[in-house]
Scaffold this motif. Structure first.
Motif, short mmCIF file in Angstrom:
data_model
loop_
_atom_site.label_atom_id
_atom_site.label_comp_id
_atom_site.label_asym_id
_atom_site.label_seq_id
_atom_site.Cartn_x
_atom_site.Cartn_y
_atom_site.Cartn_z
N ARG A 37 0.92 -3.19 -9.36
CA ARG A 37 0.02 -3.57 -8.13
C ARG A 37 0.11 -5.10 -7.96
O ARG A 37 0.38 -5.51 -6.61
CB ARG A 37 -1.22 -2.71 -7.99
CG ARG A 37 -1.96 -2.94 -6.73
CD ARG A 37 -0.94 -2.57 -5.46
NE ARG A 37 -1.19 -2.98 -4.27
CZ ARG A 37 -1.01 -2.63 -3.11
NH1 ARG A 37 0.32 -1.92 -3.01
NH2 ARG A 37 -1.29 -3.25 -2.09
N GLU A 41 1.06 -7.37 -4.71
CA GLU A 41 0.01 -8.16 -4.30
C GLU A 41 0.58 -9.91 -4.13
O GLU A 41 0.23 -10.36 -3.22
CB GLU A 41 -1.27 -8.16 -4.68
CG GLU A 41 -1.87 -6.71 -4.17
CD GLU A 41 -3.47 -6.31 -5.00
OE1 GLU A 41 -3.54 -7.15 -5.95
OE2 GLU A 41 -3.74 -5.40 -4.81
N GLY A 111 3.94 0.38 -7.62
CA GLY A 111 3.26 -0.55 -6.91
C GLY A 111 2.02 -0.10 -6.02
O GLY A 111 1.30 -0.97 -5.35
N ARG A 113 -2.05 1.20 -5.73
CA ARG A 113 -3.22 0.99 -6.56
C ARG A 113 -3.58 2.30 -6.93
O ARG A 113 -3.09 3.35 -6.65
CB ARG A 113 -4.37 0.98 -5.48
CG ARG A 113 -4.21 -0.42 -4.61
CD ARG A 113 -5.09 -0.76 -3.42
NE ARG A 113 -4.75 0.40 -2.27
CZ ARG A 113 -5.57 1.03 -1.55
NH1 ARG A 113 -6.94 0.28 -1.42
NH2 ARG A 113 -5.12 1.92 -0.71
N GLU A 187 2.26 1.37 -0.31
CA GLU A 187 1.89 2.68 -0.70
C GLU A 187 2.44 3.73 0.18
O GLU A 187 2.66 4.91 -0.36
CB GLU A 187 0.25 2.69 -0.43
CG GLU A 187 0.00 1.73 -1.83
CD GLU A 187 -1.72 1.57 -1.54
OE1 GLU A 187 -2.10 1.33 -2.59
OE2 GLU A 187 -2.36 1.84 -0.61
#
Length: 499
Positions: A37, A41, A111, A113, A187
């Protein structure tokens, strides 16, 4: 039961789906999720152009998306792709899909959360199961439409199963204490880019097929007694010189099932040879076992596979686009499963014919208690014939058909979800056919004398007679067939242990 993205088994899948075993998440695996993750970002902060993160999807992959619109991009993706149609997949299949998607994301290559995975597991543990239409997937880029319907529930939308009914998710989530989430960059794509619909259907179908094939051997053994069949064709020497492991094992199990039977014969006592559907049971069912073994191998890989695109490789610091969402490995496996199980039903139906046709045996015509006045098992053979004919249509391989999509960007698709759905139908049909064979076989051994049966087949006879009584008079046999199918699906028929 703890999931970690790497070691989920078909048995564990069964326990979660059918026995509602609680699921927990491996903390070690969550570490990899967190690291992947961070890469997403960082890429967003640096304005790196990466497919599905700050670009459109499919043919829109060349369209760059402004940073302030990245969250909306993911939400739009879910809503636009939730266009499945047709009857919903069973609640069991939907449970399996949720588990498999959580397990895939937990591998740490997508990737997302951690909260996304935690929310998927929460759906399972609180029995908030999405209603997912069964039709609309091409099987590449993954099962987009079915998985979009799954993802809708995470957003507080869509429909769920609730107390035996289908309800809008918004009416149920509050009662269950579930708080929806807002998707962030990547996501939405990570939730729908995968093969979890075809794999969920395929895994549950495989487990049912395995039981059906086990049961078909025991029922075939009882049919052999009803027809006073020749055991010599099952001699180990015959099968060893050919060398197929599964064929050798089927022959051994049949010999063990019938080792103390007084109803089987030797070659030359009644006839020199039996028809192929008796004599070639090891060769044909052995080949079906070969098929199931291949299918199991592919499913065990796929339920622990990273099927997203793009994938995040934290050790190398790379985000790579590829095609792991393509369902071809499972699509071909499902097409093979269809053929293998259609053959189980084909063999069974022909043995039913041998049990009821007075030109092929010395039993009462159609096993009727009063031939002529009563039709007995005559029309049960019709039903079996109808089912196997339907299977022949369903067994046509789905993988050989591909229709380009997304303006020819996605120019070859697997149709694996169609193959998996058809495999499920074939297995259900096969189960009904072997149930009909069991009804006929029980009637035949009664005529021969149940006291002469082998211990193993007599045990099956006694248990099944508790579900379906003897044919003393014509009745509506539909209920008998369905009752026996339901019983066979619940009973744990163990294969005879090998010597």
């Amino acid at each position: 039961m703890e999931i970690n993205g790497h070691s989920l088994t078909l048995n564990e899948l069964h326990r979660v789906v059918h026995h509602f075993e609680t699921v927990t998440i491996s903390e070690a695996s969550l570490h990899h999720v967190v690291e992947s993750r961070k890469m997403i970002e960082t890429a967003v902060e640096q304005h790196d152009v990466i497919y599905g993160i700050n670009t459109g999807f499919g043919k829109f992959s060349d369209v760059e998306i402004d940073e302030q619109d990245l969250d909306e991009l993911q939400m739009n993706l879910i809503y636009s792709h939730a266009c499945g149609v047709g009857d919903p997949l069973s609640k069991e299949v939907s449970r399996a899909m949720v588990l498999l998607r959580a397990n895939a994301l937990l591998k740490g290559y997508s990737g997302v959360r951690p909260i996304v995975i935690e929310k998927l597991v929460e759906l399972l543990n609180k029995d908030i199961i999405p209603v997912i239409p069964s039709q609309g997937s091409l099987g590449a880029s993954g099962d987009l439409a079915p998985l979009a319907h799954l993802a809708l529930v995470l957003l507080g939308d869509g429909e769920v199963y609730h107390r035996g009914e289908i309800k809008p998710a918004q009416e149920v989530l509050g009662e269950k204490g579930f708080t929806p989430i807002q998707l962030k960059a990547k996501e939405g794509l990570a939730l729908i880019n995968g093969t979890q619909a075809m794999t969920a259907v395929g895994a549950l179908t495989y487990l049912q097929a395995e039981e059906t094939l086990k049961q078909s051997e025991q029922i075939a053994a009882m049919t052999m007694e009803g027809l006073e069949s020749i055991i010599c064709a099952f001699d180990a020497k015959i099968h060893e010189v050919r060398g197929h492991k599964e064929q050798i094992e089927v022959a051994e199990r049949i010999r063990e099932l019938l080792r103390d039977s007084q109803l089987i014969t030797k070659q030359g006592e009644k006839r020199v040879q039996d028809a192929y559907t008796i004599r070639c049971i090891p060769q044909v069912l052995g080949a079906s076992w070969q098929t199931l073994n291949y299918v199991k191998e592919k499913l065990e890989v796929e339920i622990n596979a990273a099927t997203d695109n793009p994938l995040i490789f934290t050790d190398e610091g790379e985000v790579l686009s590829g095609g792991n969402f393509h369902g071809q490995p499972i699509a071909i496996a499902m097409d093979l499963l269809k053929i293998g199980m259609a053959e189980v039903a084909n063999m069974s139906e022909r043995r039913i014919e041998r049990l009821v046709n007075p030109q092929l045996n010395d039993l009462p015509p159609f096993l009727s208690p009063e031939p002529g006045l009563q039709s007995g098992a005559m029309i049960m053979q019709y039903t079996a014939a109808s089912l196997v004919s339907e299977n022949k249509t369903l067994a046509h391989p789905a993988t050989v058909d591909s229709i380009p999509s997304s303006a020819n960007q996605e120019d070859h698709v697997s149709m694996g979800t169609i193959g998996a759905r058809h495999a499920s139908q074939i297995v259900q049909n096969a189960h009904r056919v072997i149930a009909i064979e069991l009804i006929c076989a029980m009637q035949a051994v009664e005529i021969r004398g149940t006291e002469k049966m082998a211990q193993s087949t007599r045990e099956l006879y006694t248990q099944a007679r508790g579900v379906v009584p003897s044919i003393k008079h014509d009745r509506a046999f539909s209920k008998d067939i369905e009752a026996l199918v339901e019983w066979l699906q619940e009973v744990d028929v163990k294969p005879v242990s090998q010597s």
